[in-house]
Design an enzyme around this catalytic site. Structure first.
Site, PDB file in Angstrom:
ATOM      1  N   GLY A  11       0.944  -1.152   0.006  1.00  0.00           N
ATOM      2  CA  GLY A  11       0.073  -0.201   0.048  1.00  0.00           C
ATOM      3  C   GLY A  11       0.965   1.027  -0.009  1.00  0.00           C
ATOM      4  N   GLY A  14      -0.491   5.047  -1.310  1.00  0.00           N
ATOM      5  CA  GLY A  14      -1.780   5.421  -0.470  1.00  0.00           C
ATOM      6  C   GLY A  14      -1.258   6.607   0.298  1.00  0.00           C
ATOM      7  N   ASP A  37       2.200  -1.750  -4.274  1.00  0.00           N
ATOM      8  CA  ASP A  37       0.994  -1.414  -4.303  1.00  0.00           C
ATOM      9  C   ASP A  37       0.042  -2.221  -5.615  1.00  0.00           C
ATOM     10  OD1 ASP A  37      -0.389   1.351  -3.051  1.00  0.00           O
ATOM     11  OD2 ASP A  37      -1.793  -0.186  -3.948  1.00  0.00           O
ATOM     12  N   TYR A 142     -15.517  -0.778   8.689  1.00  0.00           N
ATOM     13  CA  TYR A 142     -14.124  -0.486   8.763  1.00  0.00           C
ATOM     14  C   TYR A 142     -13.696  -0.575  10.031  1.00  0.00           C
ATOM     15  CZ  TYR A 142      -9.971   2.664   8.858  1.00  0.00           C
ATOM     16  OH  TYR A 142      -8.809   3.248   9.156  1.00  0.00           O
ATOM     17  N   LYS A 146     -11.076  -3.183  11.851  1.00  0.00           N
ATOM     18  CA  LYS A 146      -9.916  -2.788  12.753  1.00  0.00           C
ATOM     19  C   LYS A 146      -9.896  -3.444  13.893  1.00  0.00           C
ATOM     20  CE  LYS A 146      -7.717  -0.409   9.446  1.00  0.00           C
ATOM     21  NZ  LYS A 146      -6.347  -0.953   8.983  1.00  0.00           N
TER      22      LYS A 146
HETATM   23  C1  VAH Z   1     -11.214   7.436   7.867  1.00  0.00           C
HETATM   24  N1  VAH Z   1      -8.920   8.330   7.621  1.00  0.00           N
HETATM   25  O1  VAH Z   1     -11.621   8.423   7.716  1.00  0.00           O
HETATM   26  C2  VAH Z   1      -9.539   7.330   8.247  1.00  0.00           C
HETATM   27  C3  VAH Z   1      -9.274   7.014   9.664  1.00  0.00           C
HETATM   28  C4  VAH Z   1     -10.079   7.932  11.939  1.00  0.00           C
HETATM   29  C5  VAH Z   1     -10.319   7.909  10.513  1.00  0.00           C
HETATM   30  O2  VAH Z   1      -9.355   6.002  10.030  1.00  0.00           O
HETATM   31  O3  VAH Z   1     -11.789   6.397   7.611  1.00  0.00           O
END
Ligand code: VAH
Length: 332
Positions: A11, A14, A37, A142, A146
């Site tokens: 990555g 990025g 990448d 997301y 995580k």
């Molecule tokens: C997002 N930039 O906006 C990332 C980040 C805390 C935010 O993990 O998803």
């Protein structure tokens, strides 16, 4: 510099990867830091190769062929984009991590870095000065990926001794790469739009306070945690990382010190719900006590540094510290 160190960055093109690649190359040398990448033909980038982070066999082959000793896994689908395709986000964010952790275990890599995020917290987490240990009820794919990834990192450390280290990164602000798919992207885009148009449509309410960090501080934190002695790393899920907290109206007021005519229109969209679920500020005392973390850029210093970088619009390079902007800010 340890001549046996061979780093593979997954990555590398990025927002984090671009600056981390250059910073690590300043320390270890370009030949010791492989940038990779999903994009082909990045002939403009020295020591670059195209790698699909989900192609475990090819990844293992590259690790063995090049004698890789450390992997930095930065590839991920961020919060806003992940809500548009939950399966793709979960698959990319989780399978890439499991693949890398298995390779780290089987090939006995020295270290792995994998970024977590303040997105692991939810509306029942403490809003201000959010502690390392509190309820984490993430409400995005997301954030769920995580938080799950943090548990996997701890599992591979405890069960197999994989030295994987992680940080719960806040929103990151940088000049050198386009931001894609995040909820905190406004804090980067506003600089470009202010310069080009003195006008910005913000997708968050003006009073939405979020934890943020200037990219140079984030890169320093990553390098610092990765160079700390293993015995100093007491948290094997992911460390909270704070820095600065501000709302769009605060940042707009700071930018008006440089562009007085900046007009900002606030038009909250679906990302407002995501932002509302996150803490406003972080308690990162664990990182400060365990391995000496301390941020250096407050909002004013970040804005000044951003405008300094935005002045020098050069073709992006992964081989020199990024005092440059991307060529076409429209790509933001
Ligand atoms: C997002 N930039 O906006 C990332 C980040 C805390 C935010 O993990 O998803």
């Amino acid at each position: 510099m340890n001549n046996k160190t061979i780093i593979l960055i997954l990555g590398a093109c990025g927002q984090i990867g671009r600056e981390l690649t250059v910073a690590l190359r300043e320390i270890h040398g370009t030949s010791h830091v492989i940038a990779s990448d999903r994009y082909a033909n990045r002939t403009d980038v020295p020591n670059y190769m195209q790698i699909d982070v989900l192609d475990g066999e090819r990844l293992k082959h590259v690790v063995k062929q090049h004698g890789v000793t450390q992997i930095y896994l930065l590839a991920a689908m961020l919060s806003a984009k992940g809500e548009q395709d939950a399966n793709a986000a979960w698959n990319l964010n989780m399978q890439s991590l499991i693949t890398v952790l298995n390779i780290a275990r089987d090939e006995k890599l020295d270290k792995v870095f994998w970024p977590s995020s303040i997105a692991v917290f939810g509306p029942r987490s403490l809003k201000f000065n959010c502690p390392q240990e509190t309820r984490t009820d993430p409400e995005t794919v997301y954030g769920i990926s995580k938080r799950a990834g943090e548990y996997w990192c701890n599992y591979y450390y405890e069960k197999y001794g994989v030295d994987v280290r992680s940080l719960r990164l806040p929103g990151l602000i940088s000049a050198s790469a386009p931001t894609g798919g995040g909820t905190t992207n406004y804090a980067v885009n506003i600089f470009h739009e202010a310069i080009k148009h003195q006008y910005f449509e913000c997708y968050l309410e003006e009073s939405t306070v979020l934890p943020m960090l200037y990219m140079k501080d984030a890169i320093r934190a990553i390098i610092k945690i990765m160079s700390a002695p293993s015995e100093k790393i007491k948290v094997r899920t992911a460390y909270n990382l704070g820095g600065i907290s501000f709302a769009p109206c605060d940042l707009a007021a700071e930018i008006r010190k440089y562009i007085p005519d900046l007009k900002v229109v606030y038009q909250p969209d679906h990302r407002q719900v995501i932002a509302n679920s996150w803490p406003a500020s972080m308690d990162d005392s664990g990182a400060r006590n365990d391995w000496g973390w301390a941020h250096e850029y407050n909002m004013a210093a970040m804005a000044s540094a951003m405008f300094e970088s935005l002045k020098a619009i050069k073709k992006p390079s992964l081989d020199h510290y990024p005092e440059f902007l991307i060529e076409d800010v429209a790509a933001i």
